[in-house]
Scaffold this motif. Structure first.
Motif, PDB file in Angstrom:
ATOM      1  N   TRP A 118       0.818  -1.207   0.000  1.00 24.77           N
ATOM      2  CA  TRP A 118       0.000   0.000   0.000  1.00 24.77           C
ATOM      3  C   TRP A 118       0.855   1.262   0.000  1.00 24.77           C
ATOM      4  CZ3 TRP A 118      -4.122   1.489  -1.863  1.00 24.77           C
ATOM      5  CH2 TRP A 118      -4.777   2.642  -1.437  1.00 24.77           C
ATOM      6  N   ARG A 119       2.056   1.176   0.572  1.00 24.25           N
ATOM      7  CA  ARG A 119       2.942   2.332   0.573  1.00 24.25           C
ATOM      8  C   ARG A 119       3.261   2.765  -0.862  1.00 24.25           C
ATOM      9  NH1 ARG A 119       6.333   0.571   3.960  1.00 24.25           N
ATOM     10  NH2 ARG A 119       7.915  -0.285   2.559  1.00 24.25           N
ATOM     11  N   VAL A 120       3.319   1.792  -1.761  1.00 21.29           N
ATOM     12  CA  VAL A 120       3.594   2.105  -3.165  1.00 21.29           C
ATOM     13  C   VAL A 120       2.300   2.391  -3.930  1.00 21.29           C
ATOM     14  CG1 VAL A 120       4.530   1.190  -5.320  1.00 21.29           C
ATOM     15  CG2 VAL A 120       5.677   0.704  -3.154  1.00 21.29           C
ATOM     16  N   ALA A 121       1.299   1.540  -3.737  1.00 19.16           N
ATOM     17  CA  ALA A 121       0.081   1.618  -4.548  1.00 19.16           C
ATOM     18  C   ALA A 121      -0.781   2.822  -4.224  1.00 19.16           C
ATOM     19  CB  ALA A 121      -0.748   0.339  -4.362  1.00 19.16           C
ATOM     20  N   GLN A 122      -0.674   3.373  -3.012  1.00 24.88           N
ATOM     21  CA  GLN A 122      -1.529   4.499  -2.652  1.00 24.88           C
ATOM     22  C   GLN A 122      -1.194   5.750  -3.451  1.00 24.88           C
ATOM     23  OE1 GLN A 122      -0.987   5.773   1.409  1.00 24.88           O
ATOM     24  NE2 GLN A 122       1.230   5.582   1.322  1.00 24.88           N
ATOM     25  N   LYS A 123       0.001   5.804  -4.046  1.00 26.05           N
ATOM     26  CA  LYS A 123       0.404   6.966  -4.836  1.00 26.05           C
ATOM     27  C   LYS A 123      -0.066   6.864  -6.290  1.00 26.05           C
ATOM     28  CE  LYS A 123       4.568   7.497  -1.993  1.00 26.05           C
ATOM     29  NZ  LYS A 123       6.048   7.496  -1.990  1.00 26.05           N
ATOM     30  N   MET A 124      -0.582   5.700  -6.678  1.00 23.66           N
ATOM     31  CA  MET A 124      -1.024   5.510  -8.049  1.00 23.66           C
ATOM     32  C   MET A 124      -2.265   6.353  -8.320  1.00 23.66           C
ATOM     33  SD  MET A 124      -1.398   1.870 -10.040  1.00 23.66           S
ATOM     34  CE  MET A 124      -2.334   1.183  -8.690  1.00 23.66           C
ATOM     35  N   LYS A 142       1.920  -5.199  -9.640  1.00 19.05           N
ATOM     36  CA  LYS A 142       1.780  -5.682 -11.013  1.00 19.05           C
ATOM     37  C   LYS A 142       1.050  -7.019 -11.056  1.00 19.05           C
ATOM     38  CE  LYS A 142       4.635  -7.172 -14.916  1.00 19.05           C
ATOM     39  NZ  LYS A 142       6.025  -7.384 -15.391  1.00 19.05           N
ATOM     40  N   ASN A 143       1.425  -7.940 -10.157  1.00 15.87           N
ATOM     41  CA  ASN A 143       0.794  -9.266 -10.144  1.00 15.87           C
ATOM     42  C   ASN A 143      -0.674  -9.187  -9.758  1.00 15.87           C
ATOM     43  OD1 ASN A 143       3.231 -10.361 -10.836  1.00 15.87           O
ATOM     44  ND2 ASN A 143       3.785 -10.970  -8.764  1.00 15.87           N
ATOM     45  N   ILE A 144      -1.008  -8.307  -8.817  1.00 17.56           N
ATOM     46  CA  ILE A 144      -2.411  -8.155  -8.406  1.00 17.56           C
ATOM     47  C   ILE A 144      -3.251  -7.652  -9.580  1.00 17.56           C
ATOM     48  CG2 ILE A 144      -3.975  -6.796  -6.949  1.00 17.56           C
ATOM     49  CD1 ILE A 144      -1.768  -6.866  -4.790  1.00 17.56           C
ATOM     50  N   ILE A 145      -2.746  -6.649 -10.295  1.00  9.38           N
ATOM     51  CA  ILE A 145      -3.482  -6.084 -11.425  1.00  9.38           C
ATOM     52  C   ILE A 145      -3.614  -7.097 -12.550  1.00  9.38           C
ATOM     53  CG2 ILE A 145      -3.421  -4.293 -13.200  1.00  9.38           C
ATOM     54  CD1 ILE A 145      -1.982  -2.500 -11.149  1.00  9.38           C
ATOM     55  N   ILE A 166      -6.638  -4.474   0.916  1.00 13.99           N
ATOM     56  CA  ILE A 166      -5.549  -3.830   0.189  1.00 13.99           C
ATOM     57  C   ILE A 166      -5.648  -4.140  -1.300  1.00 13.99           C
ATOM     58  CG2 ILE A 166      -3.041  -3.768  -0.124  1.00 13.99           C
ATOM     59  CD1 ILE A 166      -4.037  -2.248   2.308  1.00 13.99           C
ATOM     60  N   LYS A 167      -5.991  -5.381  -1.631  1.00 13.55           N
ATOM     61  CA  LYS A 167      -6.165  -5.734  -3.044  1.00 13.55           C
ATOM     62  C   LYS A 167      -7.224  -4.840  -3.693  1.00 13.55           C
ATOM     63  CE  LYS A 167      -9.182  -8.449  -4.363  1.00 13.55           C
ATOM     64  NZ  LYS A 167     -10.150  -9.526  -4.610  1.00 13.55           N
ATOM     65  N   ASP A 168      -8.370  -4.684  -3.033  1.00 12.02           N
ATOM     66  CA  ASP A 168      -9.449  -3.854  -3.584  1.00 12.02           C
ATOM     67  C   ASP A 168      -9.006  -2.395  -3.712  1.00 12.02           C
ATOM     68  OD1 ASP A 168     -11.063  -6.069  -3.668  1.00 12.02           O
ATOM     69  OD2 ASP A 168     -12.099  -5.627  -1.784  1.00 12.02           O
ATOM     70  N   ALA A 169      -8.230  -1.921  -2.742  1.00 13.12           N
ATOM     71  CA  ALA A 169      -7.753  -0.538  -2.804  1.00 13.12           C
ATOM     72  C   ALA A 169      -6.775  -0.352  -3.958  1.00 13.12           C
ATOM     73  CB  ALA A 169      -7.094  -0.155  -1.486  1.00 13.12           C
ATOM     74  N   ASN A 173      -7.457   2.141  -7.196  1.00 15.05           N
ATOM     75  CA  ASN A 173      -6.532   3.168  -7.683  1.00 15.05           C
ATOM     76  C   ASN A 173      -6.137   2.919  -9.134  1.00 15.05           C
ATOM     77  OD1 ASN A 173      -6.624   4.380  -5.219  1.00 15.05           O
ATOM     78  ND2 ASN A 173      -4.424   4.291  -4.819  1.00 15.05           N
ATOM     79  N   TYR A 174      -5.974   1.649  -9.471  1.00 10.80           N
ATOM     80  CA  TYR A 174      -5.619   1.318 -10.853  1.00 10.80           C
ATOM     81  C   TYR A 174      -6.736   1.714 -11.818  1.00 10.80           C
ATOM     82  CZ  TYR A 174      -4.483  -1.446 -14.976  1.00 10.80           C
ATOM     83  OH  TYR A 174      -4.220  -1.850 -16.262  1.00 10.80           O
TER      84      TYR A 174
END
Length: 438
Positions: A118-124, A142-145, A166-169, A173-174
């Motif tokens: 989430w530290r990385v993905a929240q900035k997307m 990348k793997n989740i998406i 976290i996956k849904d979040a 964002n994606y």
């Protein structure tokens, strides 16, 4: 005797706070004082495996006096976890962290990757392309998406290394990023469509007028030819076998129609510049099947007929210059880069246009472009009127060409520009989500 430590229960429970930093692709070292626990045979028989792999089972000497309740040896292994190294500081020497399970299944990893992911993905989708690129290049994100896009399962989610929240979040964002890019890809398309419609309408209008001016007898007879409005009637006669194509038996009509439909469908799938739904492919394929024979036969028969007419080049030079010469104004505005230069360019274009028309008028008595020089403007207007009648007889065909070219060429230009922008993210899954992976 009853063990005073566990009161005879046989189990001990301890709770510890573990602070650690998540990193990728690192090795673990795990120690055990149980001799048989990490022998290769025991691992093989019991099915005790780590998620990724287990290597380097070795005997380790214990030199520290009193370590591990007096054991003088222990076994250690090195293992790789799929996406994370967790460096932890634990306040008890006998605490054990288990990231293993039987049959390659980790028993609920407890979302230990959540903070790191989430530290990385929240900035997307936060407005920074560099942050978006970093997030899309992070393997866990990348793997989740990719798993969501391809509807596949991955251990990262199935074993709860990353929690559902976290996956849904991450996916939310994606999707926000995809929505932003789709909006950017069509930004300004409406005024460009309008400008393109004007450009192609005038282009085909000029082309049609030049044909009518060059071949006036051909233009007069155009009202007696088959128009695009008669395609349904022609197709019905074809399918009811009222005639046979190319002198073949009428039953062969179906082979031609179905063959052209199949070729159109395959051609759209292969050469259309982007991925579109199957329904849209069929709409385009059917449209091509209906319009292509009309276009091909019209072009063939009209070309044959035009070869039997002599072109009226002299009169076309005068009347056609009124239409073609307007492109001087377009060039005068388009070529200069500065806004004030465009004003001078427009003035220059108007000046050249007027000079061209006046020059033709002056040399007309010598070259005889228009026979009656005294009624020069009237004869030019009469020529243009005959061309307008030709355009009126074929209005639907010219309109379809203008709208078709405007729609497909303008959208394709925007799509190629958008694909260049999206490709800069270096993310194949993003191209797929934008239907740009073709």
């Amino acid at each position: 005797m009853t063990c005073g430590t566990c009161s005879g229960g046989g189990y001990l429970y301890h709770s510890y706070t573990i602070d650690g930093e998540a990193k990728r692709s690192t090795k673990w070292a795990y120690n055990s004082s149980d001799y048989h626990e990490w022998t290769s045979e025991f691992v093989k028989n019991s099915g005790l495996n780590l998620v990724y792999n287990l290597t380097e089972i070795t005997e380790v000497d214990v030199d520290v006096e009193g370590a591990l309740d007096g054991c003088t040896f222990l076994y250690a292994f090195t293992a790789k976890l799929p996406t994370l190294q967790f460096t932890a500081t634990i306040d008890k020497v006998d605490t054990k962290m288990c990231f293993a399970g039987k049959k390659n299944t980790t028993h609920n990893a407890g979302g230990v990757y959540d903070p790191a992911v989430w530290r990385v993905a929240q900035k997307m989708a936060g407005g920074s392309q560099s942050a978006d690129k970093v997030a899309l290049a992070t393997p866990a994100v990348k793997n989740i998406i990719e798993a969501n896009t391809t509807h596949t399962q991955i251990a990262l989610l199935d074993e709860n290394w990353v929690s559902t929240d976290i996956k849904d979040a991450v996916l939310s964002n994606y999707q926000n990023l995809v929505t932003q890019l789709k909006k950017q890809s069509v930004k300004g398309i409406t005024p460009n469509m309008f400008a393109g419609l004007i450009k192609y309408t005038y282009l085909f209008f000029t082309l049609g007028m030049l044909i009518a001016l060059l071949f006036p007898k051909f233009a007069v007879d155009s009202g007696y030819r088959m128009s695009v409005t008669q395609i349904p009637e022609w197709m019905m006669a074809l399918l009811t076998m009222q005639f046979g194509l190319f002198g073949l038996p009428a039953m062969a009509n179906y082979a031609f129609v179905l063959g052209l439909l199949w070729l159109s469908y395959q051609g759209v799938k292969k050469w259309y510049w982007k991925n579109i739904s199957n329904a849209k492919i069929w709409v385009l394929a059917i449209s091509i099947t209906l319009l292509l024979p009309h276009m091909a036969l019209t072009l063939y028969y009209n070309t044959v007929e035009l070869l039997g007419h002599s072109p009226a080049i002299a009169s076309t030079l005068v009347s056609g210059s009124l239409l073609v010469g307007l492109y001087l104004l377009v060039i005068g505005v388009k070529w200069p880069q500065k806004w004030y230069s465009k004003i001078f360019g427009l003035i220059a274009g108007v000046s050249f246009y007027c000079a061209l028309q006046y020059g033709l008028f002056l040399i007309n008595p010598t070259y005889g472009f228009i026979e009656n020089n005294a009624n020069y403007s009237g004869d030019v207007a009469a020529l243009l009127s005959s061309g307008l009648r030709f355009m009126g007889n074929n209005l639907i065909e010219w309109a379809l060409l203008s709208v078709g070219f405007t729609y497909f060429f303008t959208r394709r230009k925007f799509w190629l520009k958008a694909k260049t922008m999206v490709a800069d993210y270096e993310s194949p899954v993003l191209l797929k989500s934008m239907n740009m992976d073709k």
